[in-house]
Enzyme design. Structure first.
Site, PDB file in Angstrom:
ATOM      1  N   ASN A  16       0.833  -1.213   0.000  1.00  0.00           N
ATOM      2  CA  ASN A  16       0.000   0.000   0.000  1.00  0.00           C
ATOM      3  C   ASN A  16       0.864   1.258   0.000  1.00  0.00           C
ATOM      4  OD1 ASN A  16      -3.037  -0.443   0.111  1.00  0.00           O
ATOM      5  ND2 ASN A  16      -2.292  -2.007   1.525  1.00  0.00           N
ATOM      6  N   ILE A  91      -2.459  -0.879  16.892  1.00  0.00           N
ATOM      7  CA  ILE A  91      -3.569   0.034  17.173  1.00  0.00           C
ATOM      8  C   ILE A  91      -2.987   1.290  17.815  1.00  0.00           C
ATOM      9  CG2 ILE A  91      -5.610   0.372  18.637  1.00  0.00           C
ATOM     10  CD1 ILE A  91      -6.037  -2.752  18.324  1.00  0.00           C
ATOM     11  N   LEU A  92      -3.370   2.444  17.318  1.00  0.00           N
ATOM     12  CA  LEU A  92      -2.913   3.696  17.940  1.00  0.00           C
ATOM     13  C   LEU A  92      -3.939   4.102  18.993  1.00  0.00           C
ATOM     14  CD1 LEU A  92      -1.619   5.741  14.855  1.00  0.00           C
ATOM     15  CD2 LEU A  92      -0.280   4.366  16.463  1.00  0.00           C
ATOM     16  N   ASN A 106      -6.882   5.121   7.797  1.00  0.00           N
ATOM     17  CA  ASN A 106      -6.461   3.717   7.825  1.00  0.00           C
ATOM     18  C   ASN A 106      -7.131   2.958   6.689  1.00  0.00           C
ATOM     19  OD1 ASN A 106      -5.389   1.227   9.018  1.00  0.00           O
ATOM     20  ND2 ASN A 106      -7.499   0.797   9.625  1.00  0.00           N
ATOM     21  N   HIS A 108      -8.550  -0.727   5.703  1.00  0.00           N
ATOM     22  CA  HIS A 108      -8.915  -2.026   6.286  1.00  0.00           C
ATOM     23  C   HIS A 108      -9.384  -2.942   5.159  1.00  0.00           C
ATOM     24  CE1 HIS A 108     -10.084  -4.883   9.297  1.00  0.00           C
ATOM     25  NE2 HIS A 108     -11.210  -5.064   8.627  1.00  0.00           N
ATOM     26  N   GLU A 146     -10.762   6.334  18.425  1.00  0.00           N
ATOM     27  CA  GLU A 146     -10.508   5.522  19.615  1.00  0.00           C
ATOM     28  C   GLU A 146     -11.058   4.110  19.468  1.00  0.00           C
ATOM     29  OE1 GLU A 146     -10.571   7.437  24.011  1.00  0.00           O
ATOM     30  OE2 GLU A 146     -11.466   8.505  22.325  1.00  0.00           O
ATOM     31  N   VAL A 148     -11.531   0.806  17.457  1.00  0.00           N
ATOM     32  CA  VAL A 148     -10.768   0.138  16.403  1.00  0.00           C
ATOM     33  C   VAL A 148     -11.659  -0.079  15.175  1.00  0.00           C
ATOM     34  CG1 VAL A 148      -9.413  -1.894  15.802  1.00  0.00           C
ATOM     35  CG2 VAL A 148      -9.386  -1.037  18.147  1.00  0.00           C
ATOM     36  N   ASP A 149     -11.226   0.449  14.049  1.00  0.00           N
ATOM     37  CA  ASP A 149     -11.958   0.369  12.770  1.00  0.00           C
ATOM     38  C   ASP A 149     -13.329   1.034  12.854  1.00  0.00           C
ATOM     39  OD1 ASP A 149      -9.856  -1.037  11.559  1.00  0.00           O
ATOM     40  OD2 ASP A 149     -10.668  -2.969  12.151  1.00  0.00           O
ATOM     41  N   ALA A 178      -9.040  -3.123  -4.952  1.00  0.00           N
ATOM     42  CA  ALA A 178      -9.597  -2.115  -4.043  1.00  0.00           C
ATOM     43  C   ALA A 178      -8.518  -1.287  -3.339  1.00  0.00           C
ATOM     44  CB  ALA A 178     -10.507  -2.790  -3.024  1.00  0.00           C
TER      45      ALA A 178
HETATM   46  C1  GAR Z   1      -3.275  -4.875   3.738  1.00  0.00           C
HETATM   47  O1  GAR Z   1      -4.173  -5.827   3.215  1.00  0.00           O
HETATM   48  C2  GAR Z   1      -4.005  -3.958   4.697  1.00  0.00           C
HETATM   49  O2  GAR Z   1      -5.304  -3.635   4.289  1.00  0.00           O
HETATM   50  C3  GAR Z   1      -4.009  -4.787   5.938  1.00  0.00           C
HETATM   51  O3  GAR Z   1      -2.736  -5.396   5.991  1.00  0.00           O
HETATM   52  C4  GAR Z   1      -2.248  -5.567   4.652  1.00  0.00           C
HETATM   53  C5  GAR Z   1      -0.864  -4.945   4.568  1.00  0.00           C
HETATM   54  O4  GAR Z   1      -0.293  -5.063   3.304  1.00  0.00           O
HETATM   55  N1  GAR Z   1      -4.290  -3.978   7.100  1.00  0.00           N
HETATM   56  C6  GAR Z   1      -4.981  -4.399   8.144  1.00  0.00           C
HETATM   57  O5  GAR Z   1      -5.376  -5.547   8.260  1.00  0.00           O
HETATM   58  C7  GAR Z   1      -5.233  -3.360   9.232  1.00  0.00           C
HETATM   59  N2  GAR Z   1      -6.259  -3.784  10.136  1.00  0.00           N
HETATM   60  P1  GAR Z   1       0.918  -4.139   2.820  1.00  0.00           P
HETATM   61  O6  GAR Z   1       1.947  -4.048   3.941  1.00  0.00           O
HETATM   62  O7  GAR Z   1       1.483  -4.866   1.632  1.00  0.00           O
HETATM   63  O8  GAR Z   1       0.368  -2.780   2.456  1.00  0.00           O
END
Ligand code: GAR
Length: 202
Positions: A16, A91-92, A106, A108, A146, A148-149, A178
């Site tokens: 990402n 988690i921050l 973020n 998800h 605060e 999560v998600d 996506a």
């Molecule tokens: C991604 O799929 C992202 O959406 C997910 O971790 C992966 C990281 O991939 N994030 C979460 O699950 C956060 N809750 P990347 O390091 O290749 O971007």
């Protein structure tokens, strides 16, 4: 031209982060510029990706003491306007979000409010979607809060679940169709708002 100074926080492969760097290179992410990458452990792909792009990278180990203090200090040092959590698996705290006082977004890998919250990260999210038997999943970009998600949703994109999917195959499809599209777009949208606010404050 004024831009929003972005810090990208990553925990893993950094695909990402790569999508954000590419979007900046193509001029699609133009209201924001990636000024800092924070990698939350040593040896992860995000570090190499930032080095290759010539972006400063701070390795701040999530499992070590004072993680959040160090993150906050780095955000201050680099005068960051926007934090993008791009595959951040921690988690921050609300305390950190309050003290930073600027937007944190973020990505998800599911359609919130499905398959989200504490314990839902990385491949676990896709495993849960497959276990449930949903036919459509996707990705969500939202403000961190605060809960999560639980912060306000900025953008979502649906992706089909196909027969024979494994968590790995589904993860890859969700990323390609996506995440890598949605996150740079959302970063641009929020950066443009920040620039507007900066201009109004002049
Ligand atoms: C991604 O799929 C992202 O959406 C997910 O971790 C992966 C990281 O991939 N994030 C979460 O699950 C956060 N809750 P990347 O390091 O290749 O971007």
């Amino acid at each position: 031209m004024l831009t929003a100074r972005i810090a990208v926080v990553a925990s893993g492969g950094g695909t990402n982060l790569h999508a954000l760097i590419d979007a900046q290179g193509r001029g699609e992410l133009k209201s924001g510029s990636i000024a800092l990458v924070i990698a939350d452990k040593a040896g992860i792909g995000a570090i190499q990706r930032s080095e290759k792009a010539g972006i400063p990278c701070a390795v701040i180990v999530r499992r070590e003491p004072a993680f959040e203090e160090k993150v906050l200090a780095a955000l201050m040092e680099y005068q960051i306007d926007l934090v993008v959590l791009a595959g951040f698996l921690g988690i921050l705290s609300g305390d950190l979000l309050r003290r930073f006082g600027k937007p944190v977004i973020n990505i998800h890998p599911a359609l919130i409010p499905s398959f989200c919250g504490k314990g839902f990260y990385g491949l676990r999210v896709h495993q849960a979607a497959l276990d449930y038997g949903v036919k459509v999943t996707g990705a969500t970009v939202h403000y961190a809060s605060e809960i999560v998600d639980g912060g306000q949703i900025i953008a979502q994109k649906a992706v089909d679940v196909l027969p024979g999917d494994t968590p790995e195959i589904l993860q890859r499809r969700v990323m390609e169709q996506a995440e890598w599209v949605l996150l740079p777009q959302a970063a641009e949208t929020v950066s443009a708002q920040i620039v507007k606010e900066k201009e109004n404050a002049l």
